[in-house]
Scaffold this motif. Structure first.
Motif, PDB file in Angstrom:
ATOM      1  N   ALA A 397       0.828  -1.208   0.000  1.00  0.00           N
ATOM      2  CA  ALA A 397       0.000   0.000   0.000  1.00  0.00           C
ATOM      3  C   ALA A 397       0.864   1.259   0.000  1.00  0.00           C
ATOM      4  N   VAL A 398       1.942   1.243   0.776  1.00  0.00           N
ATOM      5  CA  VAL A 398       2.845   2.403   0.806  1.00  0.00           C
ATOM      6  C   VAL A 398       3.509   2.585  -0.555  1.00  0.00           C
ATOM      7  N   VAL A 399       3.975   1.514  -1.141  1.00  0.00           N
ATOM      8  CA  VAL A 399       4.621   1.584  -2.458  1.00  0.00           C
ATOM      9  C   VAL A 399       3.663   2.141  -3.504  1.00  0.00           C
ATOM     10  N   ALA A 400       2.427   1.653  -3.491  1.00  0.00           N
ATOM     11  CA  ALA A 400       1.438   2.127  -4.473  1.00  0.00           C
ATOM     12  C   ALA A 400       1.238   3.634  -4.376  1.00  0.00           C
ATOM     13  N   ARG A 401       1.182   4.151  -3.152  1.00  0.00           N
ATOM     14  CA  ARG A 401       1.004   5.590  -2.970  1.00  0.00           C
ATOM     15  C   ARG A 401       2.238   6.375  -3.417  1.00  0.00           C
ATOM     16  N   LEU A 402       3.414   5.898  -3.053  1.00  0.00           N
ATOM     17  CA  LEU A 402       4.645   6.602  -3.431  1.00  0.00           C
ATOM     18  C   LEU A 402       4.766   6.721  -4.946  1.00  0.00           C
ATOM     19  N   VAL A 403       4.460   5.622  -5.633  1.00  0.00           N
ATOM     20  CA  VAL A 403       4.555   5.625  -7.094  1.00  0.00           C
ATOM     21  C   VAL A 403       3.472   6.508  -7.704  1.00  0.00           C
ATOM     22  N   ALA A 404       2.253   6.392  -7.188  1.00  0.00           N
ATOM     23  CA  ALA A 404       1.153   7.204  -7.715  1.00  0.00           C
ATOM     24  C   ALA A 404       1.395   8.694  -7.495  1.00  0.00           C
ATOM     25  N   ASP A 405       1.973   9.042  -6.347  1.00  0.00           N
ATOM     26  CA  ASP A 405       2.238  10.451  -6.037  1.00  0.00           C
ATOM     27  C   ASP A 405       3.517  10.961  -6.701  1.00  0.00           C
ATOM     28  N   LYS A 406       4.306  10.013  -7.268  1.00  0.00           N
ATOM     29  CA  LYS A 406       5.595  10.352  -7.887  1.00  0.00           C
ATOM     30  C   LYS A 406       6.515  11.052  -6.884  1.00  0.00           C
ATOM     31  N   LYS A 407       6.469  10.560  -5.656  1.00  0.00           N
ATOM     32  CA  LYS A 407       7.312  11.092  -4.585  1.00  0.00           C
ATOM     33  C   LYS A 407       7.923   9.916  -3.829  1.00  0.00           C
ATOM     34  N   VAL A 408       8.944   9.321  -4.424  1.00  0.00           N
ATOM     35  CA  VAL A 408       9.584   8.166  -3.793  1.00  0.00           C
ATOM     36  C   VAL A 408      10.694   8.689  -2.886  1.00  0.00           C
ATOM     37  N   ARG A 409      10.242   9.184  -1.722  1.00  0.00           N
ATOM     38  CA  ARG A 409      11.156   9.784  -0.755  1.00  0.00           C
ATOM     39  C   ARG A 409      10.782   9.303   0.647  1.00  0.00           C
ATOM     40  N   ALA A 410      11.774   9.301   1.535  1.00  0.00           N
ATOM     41  CA  ALA A 410      11.527   8.816   2.890  1.00  0.00           C
ATOM     42  C   ALA A 410      10.523   9.687   3.635  1.00  0.00           C
ATOM     43  N   ASP A 411      10.605  11.010   3.455  1.00  0.00           N
ATOM     44  CA  ASP A 411       9.679  11.876   4.188  1.00  0.00           C
ATOM     45  C   ASP A 411       8.236  11.643   3.758  1.00  0.00           C
ATOM     46  N   HIS A 412       8.035  11.434   2.449  1.00  0.00           N
ATOM     47  CA  HIS A 412       6.678  11.188   1.970  1.00  0.00           C
ATOM     48  C   HIS A 412       6.209   9.802   2.403  1.00  0.00           C
ATOM     49  N   ALA A 413       7.129   8.846   2.435  1.00  0.00           N
ATOM     50  CA  ALA A 413       6.768   7.495   2.873  1.00  0.00           C
ATOM     51  C   ALA A 413       6.320   7.507   4.333  1.00  0.00           C
ATOM     52  N   GLU A 414       6.996   8.287   5.159  1.00  0.00           N
ATOM     53  CA  GLU A 414       6.584   8.396   6.559  1.00  0.00           C
ATOM     54  C   GLU A 414       5.167   8.961   6.673  1.00  0.00           C
ATOM     55  N   LYS A 415       4.884   9.971   5.876  1.00  0.00           N
ATOM     56  CA  LYS A 415       3.556  10.585   5.868  1.00  0.00           C
ATOM     57  C   LYS A 415       2.498   9.577   5.426  1.00  0.00           C
ATOM     58  N   VAL A 416       2.781   8.849   4.346  1.00  0.00           N
ATOM     59  CA  VAL A 416       1.830   7.866   3.812  1.00  0.00           C
ATOM     60  C   VAL A 416       1.585   6.760   4.836  1.00  0.00           C
ATOM     61  N   LEU A 417       2.654   6.295   5.460  1.00  0.00           N
ATOM     62  CA  LEU A 417       2.515   5.231   6.448  1.00  0.00           C
ATOM     63  C   LEU A 417       1.685   5.696   7.645  1.00  0.00           C
ATOM     64  N   ALA A 418       1.912   6.917   8.081  1.00  0.00           N
ATOM     65  CA  ALA A 418       1.122   7.457   9.197  1.00  0.00           C
ATOM     66  C   ALA A 418      -0.357   7.550   8.833  1.00  0.00           C
ATOM     67  N   GLU A 419      -0.651   8.012   7.617  1.00  0.00           N
ATOM     68  CA  GLU A 419      -2.036   8.111   7.166  1.00  0.00           C
ATOM     69  C   GLU A 419      -2.672   6.725   7.079  1.00  0.00           C
ATOM     70  N   LEU A 420      -1.899   5.760   6.580  1.00  0.00           N
ATOM     71  CA  LEU A 420      -2.411   4.392   6.460  1.00  0.00           C
ATOM     72  C   LEU A 420      -2.782   3.825   7.817  1.00  0.00           C
ATOM     73  N   ARG A 421      -1.938   4.041   8.794  1.00  0.00           N
ATOM     74  CA  ARG A 421      -2.196   3.495  10.133  1.00  0.00           C
ATOM     75  C   ARG A 421      -3.332   4.247  10.848  1.00  0.00           C
ATOM     76  N   ALA A 422      -3.417   5.545  10.560  1.00  0.00           N
ATOM     77  CA  ALA A 422      -4.477   6.322  11.188  1.00  0.00           C
ATOM     78  C   ALA A 422      -5.859   5.946  10.643  1.00  0.00           C
ATOM     79  N   GLY A 423      -5.880   5.456   9.418  1.00  0.00           N
ATOM     80  CA  GLY A 423      -7.152   5.128   8.775  1.00  0.00           C
ATOM     81  C   GLY A 423      -7.662   3.749   9.086  1.00  0.00           C
ATOM     82  N   ARG A 424      -6.950   3.002   9.870  1.00  0.00           N
ATOM     83  CA  ARG A 424      -7.410   1.640  10.193  1.00  0.00           C
ATOM     84  C   ARG A 424      -8.538   1.651  11.190  1.00  0.00           C
TER      85      ARG A 424
END
Length: 424
Positions: A397-424
């Motif tokens: 799920a994190v990879v899919a977002r990074l690629v879709a957002d065209k932001k393959v960076r650690a800072d964006h990955a941290e943000k995506v992961l936090a959003e993913l966990r918050a949405g559970r």
């Protein structure tokens, strides 16, 4: 079950199931490649006998490239590399190549050379000729150092003598040209050079200095060629763009350096997996890329054939062996050799060259079409996701977002992961 390099959905399996599928496809018992499992691979105790001051073991991922057909045989290729997309790219290129029969390879004899440098000769030209007159004596002296190699059909084939002008004077340099059979050959030719040095210096009228092999192994060449089908690639426009991309590497050393690095991505991965000397192979390859005019160029050549397909060829030195060195010591290297199913060093060299051509074609095709980053970054995103703490279940799920957002960076990955966990 016949041996095959076609394994469907290999990437979707667990590591353990992939290992079993690969063993089955190669017609091997799982035990034959058990050393690919870190729990059964190189131990610290064994490593302690390989190099000095051992403090541990540095792991490198071993993947298996699929789809390869080399000289009509199905080949599964072990590749040790840390770089994302290398194994996938080689497998994809091999899949395209097999449409037109896969890769065809050939080689010269496994000739390695050792140099004996002789200094302080008053008459270098005459010294060169005196050494050539003593050819039979020097060959016999060298071959006496390795009767086992001679017994197996190897040994010194000839002696060449060169004059090398330098700022410190003109050196006479004798080359022992040795058929090393299934060895890489460094130890054999170095021993021979040491043995003949004093006598060669006496004959030439000077003093021997350096006595060592050359990694410019230009008498030990391997070649691979393949045809990449135009329709499979997407038509004549794609073919033309691939030819243009390759032509730039021929003409421009700045592009050639990266072009050849792409070749070595594949070659070095197989050389490392089989316990061979990656530095020797890379030194020989890059020295071979320098023409007689001193210009650095691409090692491969791409052309359009009469039917409009891409015809690609690669020729370079390939000093690899099956006997001696880490190949016979490292458990994972032995497993890699078993997986490849090779019986001679020549077979191994030719498969490695075919992998280099596949890797090269995959990179050039990507550059000429979608750009290198699309495939590379999607795989790089997996590393980023793991780095920021995503669990194996969260990574897709994190990879899919990074690629879709065209932001393959650690800072964006941290943000995506936090959003993913918050949405559970």
């Amino acid at each position: 079950m016949p041996r095959t390099s076609r394994i469907q959905r290999l990437r979707d399996l667990s590591v353990e199931d992939r290992r079993k599928s690969v063993a089955d496809a190669a017609g091997l018992d799982l035990e034959a490649i058990a050393a690919f499992d870190p729990a059964h691979g190189l131990t610290a105790a064994l490593a302690d006998h390989m190099i000095e001051n051992v403090t541990g073991i540095f792991g490198v991922p071993i993947g298996v490239a699929t789809n390869f057909v080399v000289n009509g045989s199905e080949v599964l290729v072990p590749m040790a590399t840390e770089e994302a997309s290398v194994v996938a790219a080689a497998s994809n290129a091999a899949k395209v190549a097999r449409v037109r029969g896969g890769f065809t390879t050939s080689s010269t004899a496994p000739i390695m050379q050792a140099q004996v440098q002789i200094v302080g000769i008053a008459d270098p030209e005459a010294g060169r000729v005196r050494l050539l007159e003593a050819r039979e004596e020097l060959i016999a002296l060298a071959n006496a150092q390795d009767p086992k190699l001679v017994e197996f059909g190897g040994g010194v084939r000839d002696i060449a003598v060169r004059l090398v002008p330098s700022r410190a004077g003109t050196y006479v340099v004798a080359h022992l040209q040795v058929d090393v059979r299934d060895a890489m050959g460094a130890n054999a030719v170095n021993t021979m050079a040491e043995a003949v040095a004093a006598r060669a210096a006496e004959i030439a009228g000077g003093k021997s200095l350096l006595r060592i092999l050359t990694n410019k192994a230009d008498l030990r060449l391997s070649r691979a060629r393949a045809v990449f089908d135009a329709d499979t690639l997407g038509g004549p426009d794609v073919v033309d763009d691939i030819i243009h991309a390759a032509a730039l590497a021929e003409a421009d050393p700045y592009r050639a350096a990266t072009h050849n690095k792409g070749i070595m991505n594949g070659i070095t991965a197989v050389v490392l997996a089989t316990g061979n000397d990656t530095r020797a192979v890379e030194a020989g390859a890059h020295s071979h890329a320098v023409t007689s005019t001193g210009r650095y160029t691409s090692l491969s050549r791409f052309e359009k054939d009469a039917d409009g397909n891409v015809a690609a060829v690669l020729e370079l030195p390939m000093p690899v062996g099956l006997v001696g060195g880490a190949t016979k010591v490292h458990p994972a290297a032995q497993a890699a050799i078993a997986l490849l199913g090779v019986r001679t060093a020549t077979e191994l060299a030719e498969i490695i060259t075919a992998v280099g051509l596949a890797q090269n074609f995959a990179a050039v095709r990507a550059l000429a079409t979608e750009g290198i980053q699309r495939g590379h970054m999607s795989l790089h995103a997996r590393n980023i996701a793991s780095t920021v703490g995503a669990t194996p279940e969260e990574v897709p799920a994190v990879v899919a977002r990074l690629v879709a957002d065209k932001k393959v960076r650690a800072d964006h990955a941290e943000k995506v992961l936090a959003e993913l966990r918050a949405g559970r």
